[in-house]
Design a protein around this motif. Structure first.
Motif, PDB file in Angstrom:
ATOM      1  N   VAL A  19       2.077   8.256  17.870  1.00  0.00           N
ATOM      2  CA  VAL A  19       2.467   8.957  16.647  1.00  0.00           C
ATOM      3  C   VAL A  19       1.857   8.175  15.489  1.00  0.00           C
ATOM      4  N   GLU A  20       1.077   8.869  14.644  1.00  0.00           N
ATOM      5  CA  GLU A  20       0.358   8.209  13.558  1.00  0.00           C
ATOM      6  C   GLU A  20       0.441   9.042  12.291  1.00  0.00           C
ATOM      7  N   VAL A  21       0.275   8.369  11.165  1.00  0.00           N
ATOM      8  CA  VAL A  21       0.111   9.055   9.892  1.00  0.00           C
ATOM      9  C   VAL A  21      -1.380   9.104   9.605  1.00  0.00           C
ATOM     10  N   VAL A  22      -1.923  10.297   9.427  1.00  0.00           N
ATOM     11  CA  VAL A  22      -3.326  10.454   9.046  1.00  0.00           C
ATOM     12  C   VAL A  22      -3.355  10.489   7.524  1.00  0.00           C
ATOM     13  N   ALA A  23      -3.980   9.479   6.926  1.00  0.00           N
ATOM     14  CA  ALA A  23      -3.948   9.303   5.472  1.00  0.00           C
ATOM     15  C   ALA A  23      -4.840  10.312   4.761  1.00  0.00           C
ATOM     16  N   ASN A  24      -4.287  10.954   3.738  1.00  0.00           N
ATOM     17  CA  ASN A  24      -5.061  11.828   2.857  1.00  0.00           C
ATOM     18  C   ASN A  24      -5.352  11.134   1.537  1.00  0.00           C
ATOM     19  N   ASN A  25      -4.392  10.313   1.090  1.00  0.00           N
ATOM     20  CA  ASN A  25      -4.516   9.639  -0.191  1.00  0.00           C
ATOM     21  C   ASN A  25      -3.918   8.243  -0.061  1.00  0.00           C
ATOM     22  N   ILE A  26      -4.670   7.225  -0.488  1.00  0.00           N
ATOM     23  CA  ILE A  26      -4.222   5.838  -0.384  1.00  0.00           C
ATOM     24  C   ILE A  26      -4.306   5.211  -1.770  1.00  0.00           C
ATOM     25  N   ASN A  27      -3.241   4.469  -2.147  1.00  0.00           N
ATOM     26  CA  ASN A  27      -3.184   3.858  -3.474  1.00  0.00           C
ATOM     27  C   ASN A  27      -2.677   2.429  -3.400  1.00  0.00           C
ATOM     28  N   PHE A  28      -3.065   1.637  -4.406  1.00  0.00           N
ATOM     29  CA  PHE A  28      -2.480   0.321  -4.588  1.00  0.00           C
ATOM     30  C   PHE A  28      -1.016   0.519  -4.954  1.00  0.00           C
ATOM     31  N   ILE A  49       0.841  -1.193   0.000  1.00  0.00           N
ATOM     32  CA  ILE A  49       0.000   0.000   0.000  1.00  0.00           C
ATOM     33  C   ILE A  49       0.879   1.248   0.000  1.00  0.00           C
ATOM     34  N   ALA A  50       0.444   2.279  -0.718  1.00  0.00           N
ATOM     35  CA  ALA A  50       1.145   3.570  -0.738  1.00  0.00           C
ATOM     36  C   ALA A  50       0.227   4.614  -0.111  1.00  0.00           C
ATOM     37  N   ILE A  51       0.789   5.392   0.793  1.00  0.00           N
ATOM     38  CA  ILE A  51      -0.009   6.346   1.571  1.00  0.00           C
ATOM     39  C   ILE A  51       0.655   7.710   1.548  1.00  0.00           C
ATOM     40  N   GLU A  52      -0.156   8.749   1.343  1.00  0.00           N
ATOM     41  CA  GLU A  52       0.282  10.131   1.470  1.00  0.00           C
ATOM     42  C   GLU A  52      -0.592  10.746   2.547  1.00  0.00           C
ATOM     43  N   GLY A  53       0.033  11.420   3.491  1.00  0.00           N
ATOM     44  CA  GLY A  53      -0.742  12.012   4.572  1.00  0.00           C
ATOM     45  C   GLY A  53       0.107  12.956   5.402  1.00  0.00           C
ATOM     46  N   SER A  54      -0.279  13.099   6.664  1.00  0.00           N
ATOM     47  CA  SER A  54       0.447  13.982   7.575  1.00  0.00           C
ATOM     48  C   SER A  54       0.688  13.265   8.899  1.00  0.00           C
ATOM     49  N   LEU A  55       1.725  13.686   9.586  1.00  0.00           N
ATOM     50  CA  LEU A  55       2.091  13.097  10.859  1.00  0.00           C
ATOM     51  C   LEU A  55       1.333  13.789  11.981  1.00  0.00           C
TER      52      LEU A  55
END
Length: 161
Positions: free
Chosen positions: A93-102, A71-77
């Motif tokens: 500490v977590e990454v809040v996902a904005n965009n998720i891709n295969f 999985i590929a994830i773009e987000g913020s810490l």
């Protein structure tokens, strides 16, 4: 301030969809992300990163990904404070996902992931036929310039500005 995270890894466990009291879908899951460097003779280390997806992103993850899916994830810490069962203060500490891709091949994602990409708009590079070399055209020729085309500039004076 800049707070951008881009990460790719494999799900450690099957994701579970939960719903808040207000009816908002949320999915928390963890991915394993290999480190770029490994000392000679040692096995490559992995970091385990917690991810939180909300609303449609949460539904997407639960529907098309399973344990082991790439999985590929773009987000913020984001960090948050809480107390554990023993009353100790903890920081998550977590990454809040904005965009998720295969990120893997179609057959590596479970739950109909391959079917999803076949019937929805997959990136053009995944559906494109192999490129064929174009016919080579001769480069255009230009006539050589004449030395009289250039003027000599007198730069002995001060600059005009």
């Amino acid at each position: 301030m800049l707070n951008v995270v881009a990460i790719m890894g494999r799900l450690v466990a099957d994701p579970e969809l939960r719903t808040t009291q207000q009816g908002t879908n949320v999915c928390s899951f963890r991915i394993a992300c290999d480190r770029n460097f490994a000392r000679q003779g040692e096995q490559r280390q992995a970091d385990f990163i917690d991810i939180v997806a909300w609303r449609q992103q949460a539904e997407f993850v639960c529907k098309y990904f399973q344990k082991g899916s790439l999985i590929a994830i773009e987000g913020s810490l984001q960090t948050r404070q809480y107390q554990d069962k023993n009353g100790n203060n903890r920081t998550a500490v977590e990454v809040v996902a904005n965009n998720i891709n295969f990120a893997g091949p179609k057959n590596s994602n479970a739950g109909g992931g391959a079917n999803y990409q076949n019937h929805h708009s997959a990136p053009a590079y995944q559906n494109a036929a192999p490129a064929r070399p174009a016919a080579v055209e001769a480069a255009p020729s230009y006539s050589a310039g004449n030395a009289d085309d250039f003027a000599v500039i007198d730069d002995s004076d001060d600059l005009p500005f």
